[in-house]
Structures are given as C-alpha cells and as structure tokens.
Design an enzyme around this catalytic site. Sequence first.
Site, PDB file in Angstrom:
ATOM      1  N   TYR A 135     136.435 -11.478  37.731  1.00 21.27           N
ATOM      2  CA  TYR A 135     136.064 -10.370  38.603  1.00 21.27           C
ATOM      3  C   TYR A 135     137.192 -10.100  39.591  1.00 21.27           C
ATOM      4  CZ  TYR A 135     131.494  -9.449  36.671  1.00 21.27           C
ATOM      5  OH  TYR A 135     130.469  -9.062  35.843  1.00 21.27           O
ATOM      6  N   LYS A 188     135.856 -19.554  27.085  1.00 14.74           N
ATOM      7  CA  LYS A 188     136.372 -18.877  25.895  1.00 14.74           C
ATOM      8  C   LYS A 188     137.766 -19.451  25.635  1.00 14.74           C
ATOM      9  CE  LYS A 188     136.257 -15.739  22.606  1.00 14.74           C
ATOM     10  NZ  LYS A 188     135.395 -15.908  21.407  1.00 14.74           N
ATOM     11  N   ASP A 221     130.716 -16.246  23.505  1.00 17.77           N
ATOM     12  CA  ASP A 221     130.081 -15.418  22.467  1.00 17.77           C
ATOM     13  C   ASP A 221     129.025 -16.222  21.710  1.00 17.77           C
ATOM     14  OD1 ASP A 221     132.207 -16.949  21.518  1.00 17.77           O
ATOM     15  OD2 ASP A 221     132.927 -15.452  20.097  1.00 17.77           O
ATOM     16  N   ASP A 245     127.620 -13.821  35.317  1.00 20.06           N
ATOM     17  CA  ASP A 245     126.911 -12.575  35.637  1.00 20.06           C
ATOM     18  C   ASP A 245     126.185 -12.070  34.386  1.00 20.06           C
ATOM     19  OD1 ASP A 245     126.045 -10.292  36.898  1.00 20.06           O
ATOM     20  OD2 ASP A 245     128.001  -9.301  36.906  1.00 20.06           O
ATOM     21  N   ASP A 249     121.805 -12.326  33.324  1.00 13.50           N
ATOM     22  CA  ASP A 249     120.919 -11.214  32.955  1.00 13.50           C
ATOM     23  C   ASP A 249     120.198 -11.538  31.655  1.00 13.50           C
ATOM     24  OD1 ASP A 249     121.790  -9.713  35.142  1.00 13.50           O
ATOM     25  OD2 ASP A 249     121.978  -7.862  33.977  1.00 13.50           O
TER      26      ASP A 249
END
Length: 358
Positions: A135, A188, A221, A245, A249
């Site tokens: 971010y 990742k 992923d 983040d 969700d």
Amino acid sequence: MTTSYALGVLHGDGIGPEIVPAAVAAVDAAALAAGLAPVEWRELPLGLAAIGSHGTAVPESTLEALEAVDAWLLGPHDSAAYPEPHRSLLNPSGTIRKRFDLFANIRPAKAFEGGDAVVPGTDLVIVRENTQGFYADRSTYAGTGEFMPTPDTAIAMGIITRQAVERIAREAFELARTRGKRVTIVHKANVLKLTTGLFKSVCLEVGAAYPDVAVDDFHIDAMTVHLVRRAHEFDVIVTENMFGDILSDLAGELAGSLGIAPSINASDTKAMAQAAHGSAPDIAGRDLANPIAMMLSSAMLLRWLAAKHEDPRALDAGDRLEAGVEAAVREGVSTADMGGSASTTAFTAAVVAAIGRA
Ligand code: IPM
Ligand code: MG
C-alpha cells in the site's frame, strides 16, 4: 479502584453515524453490567462533516485529541466521494493508522452459531501488517510511494522491512499461543522474491522462538482457494498490508457476512476499533445497517484495554458485549443483510437488552 477510560468517537461517513452510536450504546451497557466505570466519550469531527466544518477530513484538532484518549472508535469513511482536493489525499483511516503507527490490524472472522456462513465453523484471525507492504499510499515517511512520472505511466513501490515484519510476526505468534497454536504465513515469494520473501523468512525466524506454535505458509493466490474450501481449519494468518486487506474481506464473507467482520488497529500504546467493511452509502440514513462489526470491534477494543491495563472488568465488559450480540442473533433478531428484518435501532435495543439480562 476501577479504571475509567476516555474513548474517542469518530462517526465517519455513510452508515457511520448509525453504527457508531449503536456500538457506543452497547459499550455503555456492557460497562455497566461489568461494573466498569462509565466511559468518558469524546466525539471528534472526521470525514465529510469535518470537510464542511473544518475544511479538512482529518482535522489536526482531532488528531491532537486522539493523543489524549486511551483508544477510539472509527466509523467507515466514503473518501472516494469527497470533493477535490480531499479525494486525492491519503484517506482518513490510512492517515490515522500512519500518524499513530497502528501497525497491527487484527481481523477475526468467526462464524456465528445460527448465522449463514459459507464455511461453517470458521474461527480464524488475520493479523495484517498495517504500515507498509504494497500500500504505497501510506508506506513512506514523506511523500508517497505511488507516483506518475508521465501521464501514461504509474508506479507503486512495495516496502517490507525486517523491523516491521518482526513486530507483526510477534503479534501473530503471541496471539496463536492464546488460541489454536498455529500460524499461517501468507506471501508471494515465488514472484515477489525479495519483498514477500523477506516477509516469509523473518516470520519464520520469529516463529523459531515459539516451538509450541505450528507454522505453515501459502502463496496468496493458493490461500484464497484454501480459505474457500476449508477456512475452518485455519487459526492465525499473518500477512502484509494489501494481502491482508483482500483476504480479510474474503474471510469475513466466508464466516457469514462482511457486515459482522470486526477489527482493531493497534500499536503498543494506542488502539482504534474499526469495522472491516466500508460506509455503504446506498443504505445510509435508512436505519438498515448492521452494527455488528462495529460492536464486535468495540468488544475487541475493550479486551485490548483490559490487556494493557490488566483490568479484568474491561475484559468482562468485552466478553459481555460479544455475548449480547450473539444472544440477539440467536433469539432471531438480525438486520436484512443477515436475512432478518430488524432495523439498526431495533437490533441495537435487542443487544442492549441481552447485555442487561445476562
Ligand atoms: C480496510 C480498507 C482501507 C484500506 C480503506 C478504507 C482505506 O480497505 O481497512 O480494509 O485500504 O486499508
Ligand atoms: Mg478493506
């Protein structure tokens, strides 16, 4: 002697002015039931209303007032709808997290008994690094890590530092010790080898001091697939800012509804309760919003205060608040997003009544 807390109240935008007062009412009821001294609430301007009254979404006076309180409740903001130049600035929640170095964003996803979970039995906590990672709008001391050298080129920097990973990893392992004793590192490292590779290796180094906690790791992923298939098997998940983040969700929805997904943003000295969801402007002002996420975030805040001040009454208040929410849902009272027909006010009254009865 009982500790008395001063807590900030920032309503924010959209459904914020409905769900934040609902959470305040639930905290008051829980404090009373637990024998905790009444909270001293300090309402502070923020968001669209503050742009009107103070010419800025995050007034300096609000930030200064936050320095003086023990902790605070932040409603959601609709910063994408702010008029320029405010829309282009760092959003209010990012601004506050950065200013107070609230490095640990703790986001539980817990399925309710009788709730409509996609993966029943889900009971996990995402420990999201909150100050850097991918971010770029909030990860620098001055300026921003996102910029456009030409009108047709946009660049964003990812930043991972050993120091920031060490402190978030410690949070995750300490938390796991109080729960299922398992930490999953999400990264990742097959592509972003240096940045998320450093995240992974520093987490593993920190984990070596916790031989009683099992560790595994997944690529971000693959992790989305594992969560959809078997979210109920995970305990504590530690990851960088953007992955956290997105995953929170997903996890909130898998546990029933993003409308029930709470969080706190914490440093060692300050904490902010904040629902994981947004400001839902489409239903704002209609007494329809689900206040559960904001209420459960406030329960987390009470527990954070309890740990910081070694205050069993605050812990009891947090537990009573959560139990009151669960009791109301069990009794069949819920808002429309959970399949019920209760208004925000009616649901809040049911929670307050349940807390009073317990
Ligand atoms: C979150 C949100 C925020 C973020 C937004 C509201 C700025 O998505 O906390 O989950 O990007 O961190
Ligand atoms: Mg989010």
